[in-house]
Design a protein around this motif. Structure first.
Motif, PDB file in Angstrom:
ATOM      1  N   GLY A 173      19.966 -14.137  48.230  1.00 39.51           N
ATOM      2  CA  GLY A 173      21.024 -14.911  47.579  1.00 39.51           C
ATOM      3  C   GLY A 173      20.531 -16.231  47.009  1.00 39.51           C
ATOM      4  O   GLY A 173      20.973 -16.666  45.953  1.00 39.51           O
ATOM      5  N   ARG A 174      19.598 -16.874  47.687  1.00 39.24           N
ATOM      6  CA  ARG A 174      19.031 -18.152  47.237  1.00 39.24           C
ATOM      7  C   ARG A 174      18.342 -17.986  45.877  1.00 39.24           C
ATOM      8  O   ARG A 174      18.516 -18.792  44.972  1.00 39.24           O
ATOM      9  CB  ARG A 174      18.056 -18.664  48.283  1.00 39.24           C
ATOM     10  N   ILE A 175      17.576 -16.909  45.740  1.00 42.99           N
ATOM     11  CA  ILE A 175      16.874 -16.653  44.477  1.00 42.99           C
ATOM     12  C   ILE A 175      17.883 -16.415  43.358  1.00 42.99           C
ATOM     13  O   ILE A 175      17.774 -16.977  42.268  1.00 42.99           O
ATOM     14  CB  ILE A 175      15.916 -15.449  44.634  1.00 42.99           C
ATOM     15  N   ILE A 176      18.871 -15.590  43.640  1.00 44.06           N
ATOM     16  CA  ILE A 176      19.915 -15.301  42.643  1.00 44.06           C
ATOM     17  C   ILE A 176      20.664 -16.576  42.276  1.00 44.06           C
ATOM     18  O   ILE A 176      20.905 -16.855  41.095  1.00 44.06           O
ATOM     19  CB  ILE A 176      20.871 -14.214  43.177  1.00 44.06           C
ATOM     20  N   SER A 177      21.035 -17.358  43.273  1.00 41.12           N
ATOM     21  CA  SER A 177      21.774 -18.609  43.030  1.00 41.12           C
ATOM     22  C   SER A 177      20.988 -19.557  42.139  1.00 41.12           C
ATOM     23  O   SER A 177      21.541 -20.160  41.210  1.00 41.12           O
ATOM     24  CB  SER A 177      22.099 -19.300  44.356  1.00 41.12           C
ATOM     25  N   LYS A 178      19.705 -19.702  42.414  1.00 38.58           N
ATOM     26  CA  LYS A 178      18.878 -20.615  41.612  1.00 38.58           C
ATOM     27  C   LYS A 178      18.802 -20.172  40.160  1.00 38.58           C
ATOM     28  O   LYS A 178      18.976 -20.981  39.247  1.00 38.58           O
ATOM     29  CB  LYS A 178      17.474 -20.723  42.216  1.00 38.58           C
ATOM     30  N   HIS A 179      18.556 -18.887  39.940  1.00 43.86           N
ATOM     31  CA  HIS A 179      18.441 -18.392  38.564  1.00 43.86           C
ATOM     32  C   HIS A 179      19.761 -18.489  37.809  1.00 43.86           C
ATOM     33  O   HIS A 179      19.785 -18.910  36.645  1.00 43.86           O
ATOM     34  CB  HIS A 179      17.931 -16.953  38.557  1.00 43.86           C
ATOM     35  N   LEU A 180      20.843 -18.098  38.457  1.00 41.90           N
ATOM     36  CA  LEU A 180      22.135 -18.132  37.764  1.00 41.90           C
ATOM     37  C   LEU A 180      22.627 -19.560  37.532  1.00 41.90           C
ATOM     38  O   LEU A 180      23.249 -19.839  36.507  1.00 41.90           O
ATOM     39  CB  LEU A 180      23.171 -17.301  38.520  1.00 41.90           C
ATOM     40  N   THR A 181      22.343 -20.457  38.459  1.00 41.69           N
ATOM     41  CA  THR A 181      22.741 -21.850  38.267  1.00 41.69           C
ATOM     42  C   THR A 181      22.002 -22.457  37.083  1.00 41.69           C
ATOM     43  O   THR A 181      22.575 -23.247  36.322  1.00 41.69           O
ATOM     44  CB  THR A 181      22.504 -22.675  39.547  1.00 41.69           C
ATOM     45  N   ALA A 182      20.744 -22.085  36.903  1.00 40.54           N
ATOM     46  CA  ALA A 182      19.981 -22.586  35.761  1.00 40.54           C
ATOM     47  C   ALA A 182      20.610 -22.134  34.442  1.00 40.54           C
ATOM     48  O   ALA A 182      20.619 -22.879  33.458  1.00 40.54           O
ATOM     49  CB  ALA A 182      18.527 -22.108  35.850  1.00 40.54           C
ATOM     50  N   ALA A 183      21.165 -20.939  34.422  1.00 40.08           N
ATOM     51  CA  ALA A 183      21.767 -20.398  33.202  1.00 40.08           C
ATOM     52  C   ALA A 183      23.250 -20.740  33.048  1.00 40.08           C
ATOM     53  O   ALA A 183      23.745 -20.854  31.930  1.00 40.08           O
ATOM     54  CB  ALA A 183      21.585 -18.882  33.172  1.00 40.08           C
ATOM     55  N   PHE A 184      23.948 -20.906  34.177  1.00 39.80           N
ATOM     56  CA  PHE A 184      25.396 -21.115  34.151  1.00 39.80           C
ATOM     57  C   PHE A 184      25.788 -22.294  35.039  1.00 39.80           C
ATOM     58  O   PHE A 184      26.563 -22.140  35.991  1.00 39.80           O
ATOM     59  CB  PHE A 184      26.136 -19.853  34.618  1.00 39.80           C
ATOM     60  N   ALA A 185      25.264 -23.454  34.728  1.00 36.47           N
ATOM     61  CA  ALA A 185      25.535 -24.647  35.539  1.00 36.47           C
ATOM     62  C   ALA A 185      27.028 -24.887  35.678  1.00 36.47           C
ATOM     63  O   ALA A 185      27.788 -24.718  34.727  1.00 36.47           O
ATOM     64  CB  ALA A 185      24.859 -25.866  34.920  1.00 36.47           C
ATOM     65  N   HIS A 186      27.432 -25.257  36.880  1.00 34.90           N
ATOM     66  CA  HIS A 186      28.813 -25.593  37.241  1.00 34.90           C
ATOM     67  C   HIS A 186      29.769 -24.396  37.209  1.00 34.90           C
ATOM     68  O   HIS A 186      30.976 -24.567  37.311  1.00 34.90           O
ATOM     69  CB  HIS A 186      29.348 -26.736  36.377  1.00 34.90           C
ATOM     70  N   LYS A 187      29.220 -23.193  37.073  1.00 34.63           N
ATOM     71  CA  LYS A 187      30.037 -21.975  37.101  1.00 34.63           C
ATOM     72  C   LYS A 187      29.682 -21.095  38.297  1.00 34.63           C
ATOM     73  O   LYS A 187      30.322 -20.078  38.529  1.00 34.63           O
ATOM     74  CB  LYS A 187      29.853 -21.164  35.811  1.00 34.63           C
ATOM     75  N   VAL A 188      28.646 -21.496  39.046  1.00 34.43           N
ATOM     76  CA  VAL A 188      28.171 -20.702  40.181  1.00 34.43           C
ATOM     77  C   VAL A 188      28.731 -21.283  41.471  1.00 34.43           C
ATOM     78  O   VAL A 188      28.632 -22.488  41.716  1.00 34.43           O
ATOM     79  CB  VAL A 188      26.624 -20.673  40.233  1.00 34.43           C
ATOM     80  N   ILE A 189      29.320 -20.420  42.283  1.00 34.56           N
ATOM     81  CA  ILE A 189      29.848 -20.818  43.594  1.00 34.56           C
ATOM     82  C   ILE A 189      29.006 -20.131  44.658  1.00 34.56           C
ATOM     83  O   ILE A 189      28.952 -18.904  44.718  1.00 34.56           O
ATOM     84  CB  ILE A 189      31.328 -20.425  43.740  1.00 34.56           C
ATOM     85  N   ILE A 190      28.338 -20.940  45.466  1.00 31.76           N
ATOM     86  CA  ILE A 190      27.514 -20.435  46.561  1.00 31.76           C
ATOM     87  C   ILE A 190      28.387 -20.442  47.810  1.00 31.76           C
ATOM     88  O   ILE A 190      28.819 -21.503  48.262  1.00 31.76           O
ATOM     89  CB  ILE A 190      26.270 -21.323  46.764  1.00 31.76           C
TER      90      ILE A 190
END
Length: 118
Positions: free
Chosen positions: A15-32
């Motif tokens: 999940g950490r890897i996925i969160s990092k990649h998606l946050t880079a592409a979709f800042a402020h739209k990712v909820i961990i």
């Protein structure tokens, strides 16, 4: 508007890897999210608060309002049943499960028609 990405178990290994990649592409739209808010918050902080930390226990999920603003759920934890996946289907939220559990995959396959209908 449904535009958030909810990553459940988003602070553990996968999940950490996925969160990092998606946050880079979709800042402020990712909820961990997960049961351990401190871990979710620590990762959100590490990501310069471009992701949102959220406390969520899917085995006792009463706060489904979060799904009203969620476009995609990425499930990064093993589950005992498909209740949360069914909830996502009913709320018309896209659902992606990262699991290697054969029994759970078989249970999810039984939801195909419900997913198609919704």
């Amino acid at each position: 508007m449904k535009d958030n990405i909810l990553i459940i178990g988003g602070y553990d290994k996968v999940g950490r890897i996925i969160s990092k990649h998606l946050t880079a592409a979709f800042a402020h739209k990712v909820i961990i999210a997960g049961r351990n808010f401190q871990k979710a918050d620590a990762l959100a902080s590490e990501l310069d608060h471009k992701a949102i930390a959220y406390s969520l226990d899917i085995s006792n999920c009463t706060d489904i309002a979060l799904l009203d603003k969620t476009k995609l759920v990425i499930m990064c934890i093993d589950q005992k049943d498909t209740a949360f996946a069914k909830l996502c289907i009913q709320k018309q939220v896209l659902y992606l499960d990262i699991t290697a559990n054969d029994l759970f995959i078989e249970q999810m396959a039984l939801l195909d028609q419900e997913a198609i209908d919704n």
